[in-house]
Motif scaffolding. Sequence first.
Motif, PDB file in Angstrom:
ATOM      1  N   MET A 134      32.898  46.645  36.433  1.00 21.13           N
ATOM      2  CA  MET A 134      34.320  46.956  36.356  1.00 21.13           C
ATOM      3  C   MET A 134      35.176  45.839  36.955  1.00 21.13           C
ATOM      4  O   MET A 134      36.285  45.593  36.483  1.00 21.13           O
ATOM      5  CB  MET A 134      34.607  48.288  37.043  1.00 21.13           C
ATOM      6  N   VAL A 135      34.656  45.165  37.965  1.00 22.43           N
ATOM      7  CA  VAL A 135      35.372  44.014  38.519  1.00 22.43           C
ATOM      8  C   VAL A 135      35.483  42.922  37.452  1.00 22.43           C
ATOM      9  O   VAL A 135      36.549  42.303  37.276  1.00 22.43           O
ATOM     10  CB  VAL A 135      34.652  43.466  39.773  1.00 22.43           C
ATOM     11  N   THR A 136      34.395  42.714  36.716  1.00 24.05           N
ATOM     12  CA  THR A 136      34.405  41.738  35.632  1.00 24.05           C
ATOM     13  C   THR A 136      35.401  42.136  34.557  1.00 24.05           C
ATOM     14  O   THR A 136      36.172  41.303  34.060  1.00 24.05           O
ATOM     15  CB  THR A 136      33.001  41.603  35.016  1.00 24.05           C
ATOM     16  N   TRP A 137      35.386  43.416  34.185  1.00 24.41           N
ATOM     17  CA  TRP A 137      36.356  43.891  33.193  1.00 24.41           C
ATOM     18  C   TRP A 137      37.778  43.638  33.676  1.00 24.41           C
ATOM     19  O   TRP A 137      38.640  43.207  32.906  1.00 24.41           O
ATOM     20  CB  TRP A 137      36.198  45.394  32.940  1.00 24.41           C
ATOM     21  N   ALA A 138      38.001  43.898  34.959  1.00 21.23           N
ATOM     22  CA  ALA A 138      39.352  43.833  35.527  1.00 21.23           C
ATOM     23  C   ALA A 138      39.965  42.448  35.433  1.00 21.23           C
ATOM     24  O   ALA A 138      41.188  42.318  35.311  1.00 21.23           O
ATOM     25  CB  ALA A 138      39.336  44.299  36.980  1.00 21.23           C
ATOM     26  N   VAL A 139      39.141  41.402  35.490  1.00 20.96           N
ATOM     27  CA  VAL A 139      39.697  40.040  35.401  1.00 20.96           C
ATOM     28  C   VAL A 139      39.603  39.470  33.985  1.00 20.96           C
ATOM     29  O   VAL A 139      40.404  38.607  33.614  1.00 20.96           O
ATOM     30  CB  VAL A 139      39.013  39.087  36.405  1.00 20.96           C
ATOM     31  N   THR A 140      38.653  39.947  33.193  1.00 25.85           N
ATOM     32  CA  THR A 140      38.519  39.439  31.826  1.00 25.85           C
ATOM     33  C   THR A 140      39.682  39.888  30.951  1.00 25.85           C
ATOM     34  O   THR A 140      40.202  39.107  30.138  1.00 25.85           O
ATOM     35  CB  THR A 140      37.196  39.920  31.199  1.00 25.85           C
ATOM     36  N   ILE A 141      40.098  41.136  31.114  1.00 27.48           N
ATOM     37  CA  ILE A 141      41.173  41.682  30.262  1.00 27.48           C
ATOM     38  C   ILE A 141      42.485  40.895  30.406  1.00 27.48           C
ATOM     39  O   ILE A 141      43.031  40.414  29.405  1.00 27.48           O
ATOM     40  CB  ILE A 141      41.374  43.180  30.564  1.00 27.48           C
ATOM     41  N   THR A 178      48.040  44.737  31.155  1.00 26.74           N
ATOM     42  CA  THR A 178      46.761  44.896  31.847  1.00 26.74           C
ATOM     43  C   THR A 178      46.639  46.278  32.471  1.00 26.74           C
ATOM     44  O   THR A 178      45.607  46.937  32.355  1.00 26.74           O
ATOM     45  CB  THR A 178      46.616  43.821  32.939  1.00 26.74           C
ATOM     46  N   VAL A 179      47.699  46.724  33.129  1.00 28.72           N
ATOM     47  CA  VAL A 179      47.699  48.060  33.745  1.00 28.72           C
ATOM     48  C   VAL A 179      47.502  49.133  32.675  1.00 28.72           C
ATOM     49  O   VAL A 179      46.754  50.101  32.875  1.00 28.72           O
ATOM     50  CB  VAL A 179      49.015  48.298  34.519  1.00 28.72           C
ATOM     51  N   TYR A 182      43.896  49.192  31.714  1.00 35.45           N
ATOM     52  CA  TYR A 182      43.123  49.905  32.743  1.00 35.45           C
ATOM     53  C   TYR A 182      43.290  51.415  32.582  1.00 35.45           C
ATOM     54  O   TYR A 182      42.328  52.174  32.703  1.00 35.45           O
ATOM     55  CB  TYR A 182      43.596  49.514  34.143  1.00 35.45           C
TER      56      TYR A 182
END
Length: 205
Positions: A134-141, A178-179, A182
């Motif tokens: 999820m950390v990876t998803w959070a910065v990739t998006i 981005t928000v 999420y």
Amino acid sequence: MSEQRTRPVVYAVWLIIASVIGWFAAFQLTVEKFVLLENPTDALACDVSPFIQCSKNLGSWQGEIFGFPNPLLGLTGWMAPLVLGVAILAGARFPRWFWAVFGAGITFAFGLVCWLIGQSLYAPNLGVLCPWCMVTWAVTIPTFFATMLHLTRNGTFTRNEKAQERAGSLMQWVPLATVLAYAVIIMMAQLQGLDFLGEMARILF
């Protein structure tokens, strides 16, 4: 808004920040994979609840779709935006083909992340959320959103100056987009019966 007339400092700084975070998440997942290989029956440090854990993801076929653990992609792949961000801040300029290749790489990463999100939520053998994933998803998006807009404003996608200016003005909306992304993921998890918000509240408080 030509690449030759403006230096995208904010975008460059974000690439560096996202790369450091993404690389750290990939490193942690790689370490956890080694631990899992040595002790297949032991719980990992990232296994915080039945719904939020790494073990299932790392031990699944989705966790190594190219024949090796997915975190290795992150360890190598995040180096590209890191180097690019530093180079931009140093004043480097790149040709259109270079940006096109970089954009293709970011698009591939985004597509892979979207696929992995779907697998985590809907695959019968998973149904869990991996913390470091999820950390990876959070910065990739947001990196994908910002990169697509940047490639439009710097002339990689179009020579139309109005389109470039519009893309430049849309950059300020990347955080909101981005928000919203999420929120969609959280909603999907909730609909699948994964009480993400409840689990996070229980873990944090």
